[in-house]
Design an enzyme around this catalytic site. Structure first.
Site, short mmCIF file in Angstrom:
data_model
loop_
_atom_site.label_atom_id
_atom_site.label_comp_id
_atom_site.label_asym_id
_atom_site.label_seq_id
_atom_site.Cartn_x
_atom_site.Cartn_y
_atom_site.Cartn_z
N SER A 45 0.81 -1.23 0.00
CA SER A 45 0.00 0.00 0.00
C SER A 45 0.84 1.28 0.00
O SER A 45 0.33 2.35 -0.30
CB SER A 45 -0.92 0.00 1.23
OG SER A 45 -0.15 0.04 2.40
N ASP A 147 -24.08 -1.51 5.07
CA ASP A 147 -23.32 -1.67 3.82
C ASP A 147 -24.28 -1.40 2.66
O ASP A 147 -24.85 -2.33 2.07
CB ASP A 147 -22.73 -3.09 3.74
CG ASP A 147 -21.73 -3.24 2.59
OD1 ASP A 147 -21.97 -2.65 1.52
OD2 ASP A 147 -20.72 -3.95 2.77
N ARG A 209 -9.04 2.78 6.45
CA ARG A 209 -8.15 3.81 5.93
C ARG A 209 -8.34 5.08 6.77
O ARG A 209 -9.46 5.45 7.11
CB ARG A 209 -8.45 4.13 4.46
CG ARG A 209 -7.96 3.05 3.47
CD ARG A 209 -6.44 2.97 3.37
NE ARG A 209 -5.95 1.97 2.45
CZ ARG A 209 -5.61 0.71 2.77
NH1 ARG A 209 -5.71 0.29 4.02
NH2 ARG A 209 -5.15 -0.11 1.85
N ASP A 233 -5.89 2.30 13.93
CA ASP A 233 -4.74 1.66 13.29
C ASP A 233 -4.29 2.44 12.07
O ASP A 233 -3.16 2.26 11.60
CB ASP A 233 -5.14 0.23 12.87
CG ASP A 233 -4.04 -0.49 12.13
OD1 ASP A 233 -2.91 -0.58 12.69
OD2 ASP A 233 -4.26 -0.97 11.00
N GLU A 238 -0.27 9.22 6.87
CA GLU A 238 0.76 8.21 7.17
C GLU A 238 1.96 8.45 6.26
O GLU A 238 1.79 8.82 5.10
CB GLU A 238 0.20 6.80 6.91
CG GLU A 238 -0.89 6.39 7.88
CD GLU A 238 -1.52 5.04 7.53
OE1 GLU A 238 -0.92 4.28 6.74
OE2 GLU A 238 -2.60 4.75 8.03
N HIS A 255 -0.86 1.06 11.27
CA HIS A 255 -1.45 0.43 10.08
C HIS A 255 -0.96 -1.02 9.96
O HIS A 255 -0.41 -1.42 8.94
CB HIS A 255 -1.08 1.25 8.82
CG HIS A 255 -1.86 0.86 7.60
ND1 HIS A 255 -2.07 1.72 6.54
CD2 HIS A 255 -2.47 -0.30 7.25
CE1 HIS A 255 -2.78 1.11 5.61
NE2 HIS A 255 -3.03 -0.12 6.01
N GLY A 258 -3.83 -5.57 9.53
CA GLY A 258 -3.85 -6.70 8.60
C GLY A 258 -2.53 -7.45 8.54
O GLY A 258 -2.34 -8.32 7.69
N TYR A 259 -1.60 -7.10 9.45
CA TYR A 259 -0.29 -7.75 9.40
C TYR A 259 -0.31 -9.07 10.13
O TYR A 259 -0.46 -9.14 11.35
CB TYR A 259 0.76 -6.83 10.05
CG TYR A 259 1.38 -5.85 9.09
CD1 TYR A 259 0.62 -5.25 8.10
CD2 TYR A 259 2.72 -5.51 9.18
CE1 TYR A 259 1.18 -4.35 7.22
CE2 TYR A 259 3.30 -4.61 8.31
CZ TYR A 259 2.52 -4.03 7.33
OH TYR A 259 3.08 -3.12 6.46
N1 LIG Z 1 -5.53 -1.66 8.50
C1 LIG Z 1 -5.16 -2.63 7.70
O1 LIG Z 1 -4.09 -3.21 7.88
C2 LIG Z 1 -6.06 -3.07 6.59
C3 LIG Z 1 -6.95 -2.21 6.02
N2 LIG Z 1 -7.78 -2.63 5.01
C4 LIG Z 1 -8.72 -1.67 4.43
O2 LIG Z 1 -10.04 -2.16 4.66
C5 LIG Z 1 -10.80 -1.98 3.48
C6 LIG Z 1 -11.93 -2.99 3.46
O3 LIG Z 1 -11.39 -4.29 3.28
P1 LIG Z 1 -12.34 -5.52 2.87
O4 LIG Z 1 -13.42 -5.67 3.87
O5 LIG Z 1 -11.49 -6.69 2.67
O6 LIG Z 1 -12.91 -5.00 1.51
P2 LIG Z 1 -14.12 -5.59 0.70
O7 LIG Z 1 -14.03 -4.97 -0.65
O8 LIG Z 1 -14.19 -7.07 0.84
O9 LIG Z 1 -15.41 -4.98 1.45
C7 LIG Z 1 -15.69 -3.61 1.54
C8 LIG Z 1 -17.17 -3.47 1.83
O10 LIG Z 1 -17.45 -2.09 2.05
C9 LIG Z 1 -18.71 -1.82 1.47
N3 LIG Z 1 -18.87 -0.39 1.26
C10 LIG Z 1 -18.42 0.38 0.25
N4 LIG Z 1 -18.80 1.66 0.44
C11 LIG Z 1 -19.49 1.70 1.60
C12 LIG Z 1 -20.11 2.75 2.34
N5 LIG Z 1 -20.12 4.02 1.92
N6 LIG Z 1 -20.72 2.42 3.50
C13 LIG Z 1 -20.76 1.14 3.95
N7 LIG Z 1 -20.19 0.11 3.28
C14 LIG Z 1 -19.56 0.39 2.12
C15 LIG Z 1 -18.69 -2.63 0.18
O11 LIG Z 1 -20.00 -2.82 -0.34
C16 LIG Z 1 -18.04 -3.92 0.64
O12 LIG Z 1 -18.98 -4.87 1.08
C17 LIG Z 1 -9.78 -2.15 2.35
O13 LIG Z 1 -10.21 -1.51 1.17
C18 LIG Z 1 -8.55 -1.50 2.92
O14 LIG Z 1 -8.56 -0.13 2.62
C19 LIG Z 1 -7.77 -3.92 4.58
C20 LIG Z 1 -6.88 -4.82 5.11
C21 LIG Z 1 -5.94 -4.46 6.14
O1 LIG Z 2 -4.43 -4.89 2.67
C1 LIG Z 2 -4.57 -3.66 2.87
O2 LIG Z 2 -5.37 -2.95 2.24
C2 LIG Z 2 -3.74 -3.00 3.90
O3 LIG Z 2 -4.03 -1.96 4.38
C3 LIG Z 2 -2.52 -3.74 4.28
O4 LIG Z 2 -2.69 -4.55 5.37
C4 LIG Z 2 -1.36 -2.83 4.43
O5 LIG Z 2 -0.23 -3.62 4.29
P1 LIG Z 2 1.08 -3.14 3.54
O6 LIG Z 2 0.70 -2.39 2.34
O7 LIG Z 2 1.82 -2.32 4.50
O8 LIG Z 2 1.77 -4.43 3.25
#
Ligand SMILES: NC(=O)C1=CN([C@@H]2O[C@H](COP(=O)(O)OP(=O)(O)OC[C@H]3O[C@@H](n4cnc5c(N)ncnc54)[C@H](O)[C@@H]3O)[C@@H](O)[C@H]2O)C=CC1
Ligand SMILES: O=C(O)C(=O)[C@H](O)COP(=O)(O)O
Length: 377
Positions: A45, A147, A209, A233, A238, A255, A258-259
Site C-alpha cells: 500500500s 453496507d 483507511r 490503526d 501516514e 497500520h 492486517g499484518y
Molecule cells: N488496516 C489494515 O491493515 C487493513 C486495512 N484494510 C482496508 O479495509 C478496506 C476494506 O477491506 P475488505 O473488507 O477486505 O474489503 P471488501 O471490498 O471485501 O469490502 C468492503 C465493503 O465495504 C462496502 N462499502 C463500500 N462503500 C461503503 C459505504 N459508503 N458504507 C458502507 N459500506 C460500504 C462494500 O460494499 C463492501 O462490502 C480495504 O479496502 C482497505 O482499505 C484492509 C486490510 C488491512
Molecule cells: O491490505 C490492505 O489494504 C492493507 O491496508 C494492508 O494490510 C497494508 O499492508 P502493507 O501495504 O503495508 O503491506
C-alpha cells in the site's frame, strides 16, 4: 522477466525467483527511475502507482499489490495502458478480524464493560467486516450491519443506515475501502457532524483507511467528548499521523491490523497466481510457512473477557504494540510496521479446551483446537 518488488513482501524468493530476475526496493522509495525495463511490479500500500510512475515504465505488463485496498493504484491509467493488475482480496481479513477483536476486548477490560453487553455496529461487510462479525458471533454477539452497496445488491439483511448505527451502537468499527466519488463515497464518512452524534461512551475503531474519518474533526470532538474511546490503526498523513490524535487514542498502531505472517504470504500467493495464470503451480501455505506452531495451551472451563484477552495476547500483544508505537513516533511509523511482520494468526496457537462448547467457540475464533493428550494437555 524483470520483476521489481517491495522488499517487505513475504515469500518473494520461493514464489518469484524462478520466474525471472527479482529486484527489491523499499516500497516508499520506488520511483520512475526504477521502472525503465521492469515487466512486473509487485507493491504494497505504500507505493503510489500513479499515471506519472506508469509513464516511466514502457515495458510494464503486470502490477500486483499484495493488499486488499487499491486506493494507491491509478486503475484507470493501468487499464488504459492494457497493463494487467490485481490486488489480493481478503488476504489479510483474518488478521484484521483478530486485531479488532483484541482491541474491543482491551476496551471492554479497561472500561469494565463486558463486550457481550455492547451493541456493536459494523460499517462495510466485505472480507474484513465479515471477519470481525464471525469472531463476535463466535462469542454469541450479534452486530448491526451497514453496507449500502451490499444492501442494494439484495444480500440478506437486516441492514441499517450509518445514521441508525450511530444512534444505536455503543461500538462502531469501520471496514470500508477509501472511495472518493460515486454513490457511496467513504472519504470523511465520519465527519464532525457524525462524530458529534456518537452515543455517550461510544467506542470507535478504524482499521480501514485513515481518511475515512476526518482526523482534525476527531481531534476536536474527542477533546470535548472524553467519554469516547478510540482504537486507531490507520491515519491521515501516514507515516506521520497527527500527534494530537495519537495522544487522544486509547489504542494506536501503525497500520498493522492486517499484518500477519499468514496474511502476507496469502497476499504474495495471490499475486503469483495472477502473474503466472496457471502456467506453474503456486507453492502451498504450509510449505511457505514452515512448521512453527506455538506451544499448546490448556484452558479453564470459564473464560471471561480478561481470560480471552490473555489467551489472545499470548499470540500477539496489541497493548504492548500500542506502547512501542507511541515510543517510536514521530519518525518510527514504518519501523513499527516492519517489526510486526512476524505476527502470527490465532491458528498458530493449539488450544486444549475444557468443554465441547468452548471447543466450538475457540474453533470459530480461529484457534487450532486439540484434544487432550495423555498428560492432560
Ligand atoms: N488496516 C489494515 O491493515 C487493513 C486495512 N484494510 C482496508 O479495509 C478496506 C476494506 O477491506 P475488505 O473488507 O477486505 O474489503 P471488501 O471490498 O471485501 O469490502 C468492503 C465493503 O465495504 C462496502 N462499502 C463500500 N462503500 C461503503 C459505504 N459508503 N458504507 C458502507 N459500506 C460500504 C462494500 O460494499 C463492501 O462490502 C480495504 O479496502 C482497505 O482499505 C484492509 C486490510 C488491512
Ligand atoms: O491490505 C490492505 O489494504 C492493507 O491496508 C494492508 O494490510 C497494508 O499492508 P502493507 O501495504 O503495508 O503491506
Amino acid at each position: 522477466m524483470k520483476i521489481l518488488a517491495d522488499e517487505n513482501m513475504a515469500s518473494l524468493d520461493p514464489l518469484f525467483a524462478d520466474l525471472g530476475e527479482v529486484r527489491r526496493l523499499p516500497g516508499r522509495a520506488i520511483g520512475p527511475q526504477d521502472l525503465q525495463d521492469v515487466d512486473a511490479l509487485l507493491v504494497r500500500s505504500v507505493t503510489k502507482v500513479t499515471p506519472e510512475l506508469l509513464a516511466a515504465a514502457p515495458a510494464l505488463k503486470f502490477v500486483g499489490t499484495a493488499t486488499i485496498g487499491t486506493d494507491h493504484l491509478a486503475i484507470e491509467a493501468l487499464e488504459q495502458r492494457g497493463i494487467r493488475w490485481t490486488n489480493a482480496p481478503g488476504c489479510n481479513a483474518d488478521a484484521v478480524g483478530e486485531y479488532v477483536l483484541q482491541a474491543l476486548l482491551i476496551l471492554a477490560v479497561k472500561t469494565c464493560k463486558p463486550l457481550a453487553g455492547q451493541t456493536i455496529g459494523l460499517v462495510g461487510l466485505g472480507n474484513t467486516g465479515s471477519a470481525v462479525q464471525k469472531r463476535l458471533s463466535a462469542l454469541g454477539i450479534e452486530v448491526l450491519r451497514c453496507d449500502p452497496p451490499k444492501q442494494r445488491s439484495g444480500a440478506a439483511g437486516p441492514w441499517f443506515s450509518l445514521a441508525q448505527l450511530i444512534e444505536r451502537c455503543d461500538v462502531i468499527s469501520l471496514h470500508v475501502p477509501l472511495i472518493t466519488d460515486g454513490d457511496d463515497p467513504t472519504l470523511a464518512l465520519l465527519d464532525e457532524a457524525r462524530l458529534g452524534m456518537l452515543k455517550s461512551n461510544a467506542w470507535l475503531v478504524n482499521a480501514c483507511r485513515g481518511e475515512v474519518v476526518d482526523n482534525d474533526a476527531l481531534i476536536r470532538v474527542k477533546a470535548r467528548r472524553p467519554d469516547l474511546r478510540l482504537a486507531l490503526d490507520v491515519w491521515e498523513g501516514e507515516p506521520r499521523p497527527k500527534a494530537a490524535l495519537v495522544e487522544l487514542a486509547d489504542i494506536a498502531t501503525a497500520h498493522i491490523a492486517g499484518y500477519s505472517v499468514e496474511g502476507k504470504i496469502r497476499g504474495s500467493q495471490m499475486l503469483h497466481q495472477a502473474l503466472v495464470q496457471g502456467r506453474c503451480p503456486t507453492p502451498e501455505m504450509a510449505t511457505l510457512l514452515g512448521d512453527n506452531a506455538l506451544p499448546p495451551r490448556q484452558l479453564e472451563a470459564e473464560l471471561d473477557d480478561a481470560d480471552l484477552l490473555a489467551l489472545i495476547r499470548s499470540v500477539y500483544d496489541l497493548a504492548e504494540e500500542d506502547g512501542l508505537f507511541r515510543a517510536a513516533l514521530p519518525d518510527g511509523f514504518d519501523k513499527r510496521r516492519q517489526a510486526n511482520l512476524a505476527r502470527r494468526e490465532f491458528s498458530a496457537l493449539p488450544v486444549v479446551p475444557a468443554t465441547s462448547k468452548q471447543a466450538k467457540m475457540l474453533a470459530n475464533l480461529g484457534f487450532t483446537v486439540e484434544e487432550k493428550n495423555e498428560h492432560g494437555i
